[in-house]
Design an enzyme around this catalytic site. Structure first.
Site, PDB file in Angstrom:
ATOM      1  N   GLN A  36       0.823  -1.206   0.000  1.00 13.36           N
ATOM      2  CA  GLN A  36       0.000   0.000   0.000  1.00 13.36           C
ATOM      3  C   GLN A  36       0.859   1.260   0.000  1.00 13.36           C
ATOM      4  O   GLN A  36       2.053   1.208   0.294  1.00 13.36           O
ATOM      5  CB  GLN A  36      -0.945  -0.011   1.211  1.00 13.36           C
ATOM      6  CG  GLN A  36      -0.250  -0.291   2.545  1.00 13.36           C
ATOM      7  CD  GLN A  36      -1.130  -1.008   3.556  1.00 13.36           C
ATOM      8  OE1 GLN A  36      -2.335  -0.999   3.457  1.00 13.36           O
ATOM      9  NE2 GLN A  36      -0.501  -1.621   4.562  1.00 13.36           N
ATOM     10  N   HIS A  67      -9.265   3.826  19.317  1.00 13.74           N
ATOM     11  CA  HIS A  67      -8.711   2.564  19.841  1.00 13.74           C
ATOM     12  C   HIS A  67      -9.391   2.113  21.135  1.00 13.74           C
ATOM     13  O   HIS A  67      -9.604   0.919  21.331  1.00 13.74           O
ATOM     14  CB  HIS A  67      -7.186   2.679  20.003  1.00 13.74           C
ATOM     15  CG  HIS A  67      -6.478   2.744  18.675  1.00 13.74           C
ATOM     16  ND1 HIS A  67      -5.902   3.905  18.186  1.00 13.74           N
ATOM     17  CD2 HIS A  67      -6.308   1.811  17.703  1.00 13.74           C
ATOM     18  CE1 HIS A  67      -5.383   3.671  16.988  1.00 13.74           C
ATOM     19  NE2 HIS A  67      -5.615   2.414  16.666  1.00 13.74           N
ATOM     20  N   GLU A  91      -0.266   0.239  13.787  1.00  9.08           N
ATOM     21  CA  GLU A  91       0.387   1.259  14.631  1.00  9.08           C
ATOM     22  C   GLU A  91       0.757   0.749  16.022  1.00  9.08           C
ATOM     23  O   GLU A  91       1.588   1.335  16.704  1.00  9.08           O
ATOM     24  CB  GLU A  91      -0.532   2.483  14.832  1.00  9.08           C
ATOM     25  CG  GLU A  91      -1.100   3.119  13.586  1.00  9.08           C
ATOM     26  CD  GLU A  91      -2.522   2.649  13.303  1.00  9.08           C
ATOM     27  OE1 GLU A  91      -2.779   1.424  13.368  1.00  9.08           O
ATOM     28  OE2 GLU A  91      -3.373   3.501  13.008  1.00  9.08           O
ATOM     29  N   ASP A 111      -0.076  -8.362  11.358  1.00  6.21           N
ATOM     30  CA  ASP A 111      -0.232  -7.311  10.332  1.00  6.21           C
ATOM     31  C   ASP A 111       0.611  -7.684   9.125  1.00  6.21           C
ATOM     32  O   ASP A 111       1.749  -8.107   9.248  1.00  6.21           O
ATOM     33  CB  ASP A 111       0.193  -5.940  10.871  1.00  6.21           C
ATOM     34  CG  ASP A 111      -0.331  -4.812   9.985  1.00  6.21           C
ATOM     35  OD1 ASP A 111      -1.228  -4.070  10.438  1.00  6.21           O
ATOM     36  OD2 ASP A 111       0.140  -4.684   8.826  1.00  6.21           O
ATOM     37  N   ASP A 143       0.081 -12.216   6.530  1.00  7.64           N
ATOM     38  CA  ASP A 143      -1.324 -12.077   6.162  1.00  7.64           C
ATOM     39  C   ASP A 143      -2.201 -12.715   7.252  1.00  7.64           C
ATOM     40  O   ASP A 143      -1.989 -13.879   7.627  1.00  7.64           O
ATOM     41  CB  ASP A 143      -1.513 -12.778   4.808  1.00  7.64           C
ATOM     42  CG  ASP A 143      -2.956 -12.791   4.365  1.00  7.64           C
ATOM     43  OD1 ASP A 143      -3.745 -11.981   4.874  1.00  7.64           O
ATOM     44  OD2 ASP A 143      -3.281 -13.623   3.495  1.00  7.64           O
ATOM     45  N   ASP A 161      -8.727  -4.935  13.203  1.00  6.49           N
ATOM     46  CA  ASP A 161      -8.345  -3.523  13.026  1.00  6.49           C
ATOM     47  C   ASP A 161      -7.666  -3.411  11.667  1.00  6.49           C
ATOM     48  O   ASP A 161      -6.497  -3.077  11.554  1.00  6.49           O
ATOM     49  CB  ASP A 161      -7.397  -3.112  14.158  1.00  6.49           C
ATOM     50  CG  ASP A 161      -7.094  -1.621  14.146  1.00  6.49           C
ATOM     51  OD1 ASP A 161      -7.822  -0.854  13.496  1.00  6.49           O
ATOM     52  OD2 ASP A 161      -6.104  -1.222  14.798  1.00  6.49           O
ATOM     53  N   PRO A 170      -5.181  -4.794   0.779  1.00  8.36           N
ATOM     54  CA  PRO A 170      -4.811  -6.155   1.208  1.00  8.36           C
ATOM     55  C   PRO A 170      -5.797  -6.760   2.213  1.00  8.36           C
ATOM     56  O   PRO A 170      -5.734  -7.952   2.507  1.00  8.36           O
ATOM     57  CB  PRO A 170      -3.429  -5.968   1.835  1.00  8.36           C
ATOM     58  CG  PRO A 170      -3.311  -4.520   2.167  1.00  8.36           C
ATOM     59  CD  PRO A 170      -4.187  -3.787   1.188  1.00  8.36           C
TER      60      PRO A 170
HETATM   61  N1  SAM Z   1      -7.934   2.491  11.970  1.00 14.56           N
HETATM   62  C1  SAM Z   1      -7.802   1.916  10.716  1.00 14.56           C
HETATM   63  C2  SAM Z   1      -8.764   2.374   9.657  1.00 14.56           C
HETATM   64  O1  SAM Z   1      -9.287   3.458   9.852  1.00 14.56           O
HETATM   65  O2  SAM Z   1      -8.966   1.712   8.648  1.00 14.56           O
HETATM   66  C3  SAM Z   1      -7.204   0.552  10.618  1.00 14.56           C
HETATM   67  C4  SAM Z   1      -5.843   0.643  11.291  1.00 14.56           C
HETATM   68  S1  SAM Z   1      -4.524  -0.380  10.956  1.00 14.56           S
HETATM   69  C5  SAM Z   1      -3.263   0.764  10.441  1.00 14.56           C
HETATM   70  C6  SAM Z   1      -4.892  -1.277   9.493  1.00 14.56           C
HETATM   71  C7  SAM Z   1      -3.821  -2.335   9.213  1.00 14.56           C
HETATM   72  O3  SAM Z   1      -4.412  -3.450   8.518  1.00 14.56           O
HETATM   73  C8  SAM Z   1      -2.651  -1.867   8.335  1.00 14.56           C
HETATM   74  O4  SAM Z   1      -1.485  -1.749   9.106  1.00 14.56           O
HETATM   75  C9  SAM Z   1      -2.553  -2.941   7.256  1.00 14.56           C
HETATM   76  O5  SAM Z   1      -1.231  -3.278   6.924  1.00 14.56           O
HETATM   77  C10 SAM Z   1      -3.319  -4.095   7.894  1.00 14.56           C
HETATM   78  N2  SAM Z   1      -3.805  -5.116   6.960  1.00 14.56           N
HETATM   79  C11 SAM Z   1      -4.487  -4.930   5.802  1.00 14.56           C
HETATM   80  N3  SAM Z   1      -4.734  -6.121   5.210  1.00 14.56           N
HETATM   81  C12 SAM Z   1      -4.207  -7.076   6.035  1.00 14.56           C
HETATM   82  C13 SAM Z   1      -4.144  -8.496   5.966  1.00 14.56           C
HETATM   83  N4  SAM Z   1      -4.652  -9.172   4.934  1.00 14.56           N
HETATM   84  N5  SAM Z   1      -3.550  -9.157   6.992  1.00 14.56           N
HETATM   85  C14 SAM Z   1      -3.016  -8.469   8.049  1.00 14.56           C
HETATM   86  N6  SAM Z   1      -3.032  -7.125   8.128  1.00 14.56           N
HETATM   87  C15 SAM Z   1      -3.618  -6.435   7.151  1.00 14.56           C
END
Ligand code: SAM
Length: 296
Positions: A36, A67, A91, A111, A143, A161, A170
């Protein structure tokens, strides 16, 4: 504050006809990971902000609203908090909130994006506040879907999250019937699955309703709750799913008791806030009760 023409702007586009403009003080990072587009900036009003694929993920000045809401209603209602799983959560703030309870013995965070986690540690250390170094934290870069397919443990609380399930995100692979079934199979019988479940803004309320409708096929209790998150410039919604606990019915006094046992002080959540989070306006209740599309 300088006049608007002197600022650079981060423009978050919610929909082709809806935008929020944040003035930029500092750009800490702007680049692309394997998964991303990642930016870390600061704005005069919200402080540091993490932005993925053009969507604000959290801001320094109001991340606790998001959170604490994502984590604490579920943990307050849980029968067993000893083993918690977080899907996403880059985060480290969701991890931080979970580990504020001493009866959490292990918290696994999975993550997919190691760059987001590393940049968060470097530029946004206030978010994790030491949680990545807590011996109870198990942080896996991978993943979440692959993790759940390979892991046989069952968790009292699973917290999603993840980024929004947009076509090129993803997280998109985690929003379908098969994965919802898989997540349920990783919960204990009386466990709680809670997820960040998109905006309640008029431009995309249908996505939240679609998530709720789909999950209603899997759980006895599926409860929407929401709050305004100022940096998102939107009401933000969450879903709590369980066969044994209806979080909307939690007694505010029991919530206050739960909060009193947290390490440190809350910013947003307590018994009174709980009552407000779960009190939905009529148009939202109507949208949730209406027939409509589901994830397949
Ligand atoms: N507060 C957030 C929002 O407003 O959408 C979500 C926060 S957090 C930063 C979202 C996380 O989901 C990202 O760090 C991203 O890398 C992770 N993510 C996305 N797809 C994923 C997957 N298939 N497996 C694990 N983590 C994933």
């Amino acid at each position: 504050m300088p006049k608007t023409e002197h600022w650079q702007w981060y423009v978050e586009e919610f929909a082709p006809t809806e935008q929020h403009h944040h003035a930029i003080d500092t750009v800490y990072y702007a680049g692309r990971s394997q998964f991303q587009q990642v930016s870390i900036i600061s704005s005069p009003v919200f402080g540091k902000m993490l932005i993925l694929d053009g969507d604000t993920q959290s801001s320094q000045n109001d991340e606790k609203i998001y959170h604490e809401t994502l984590v604490h209603p579920a943990l307050a209602g849980a029968h067993d908090r000893s083993d918690v799983l977080i899907l996403g959560g880059g985060e480290g703030a969701t991890l931080r909130e979970v580990l504020r309870r001493s009866d959490v013995k292990r918290c696994t965070m999975v993550d997919i994006d190691g760059l987001v986690v590393d940049l968060s540690k470097e530029y946004l250390p206030e978010w994790s506040d030491g949680a990545f170094d807590d011996p109870r934290a198990r942080v896996i870069i991978g993943d979440a879907l692959k993790f759940m397919r390979e892991d046989n443990d069952r968790y009292g609380v699973i917290i999603s999250d993840l980024t929004e399930p947009l076509e090129d995100s993803p997280s998109n692979i985690l929003f379908n019937e098969d994965v919802f079934k898989l997540i349920k199979s990783r919960l204990t019988d009386d466990g709680i699955y809670v997820l960040q479940a998109s905006t309640l803004g008029f431009h995309n309320l249908s996505l939240h309703a679609k998530m709720a409708r789909t999950l209603m096929k899997h759980y006895k209790y599926v409860t929407s709750f929401y709050t305004a998150v100022p940096a998102f410039d939107n009401d933000w919604a969450f879903l709590a799913c369980s066969d044994s606990v209806n979080l909307a019915k939690l007694d505010p006094a029991a919530v206050d008791q739960y909060c009193a046992a947290l390490k440190g002080e809350n910013f947003f959540y307590d018994g009174e806030t709980h009552r407000r989070l779960f009190s939905l306006p009529l148009y939202v209740r109507r949208a949730l009760a209406a027939q409509g599309p589901v994830f397949s």
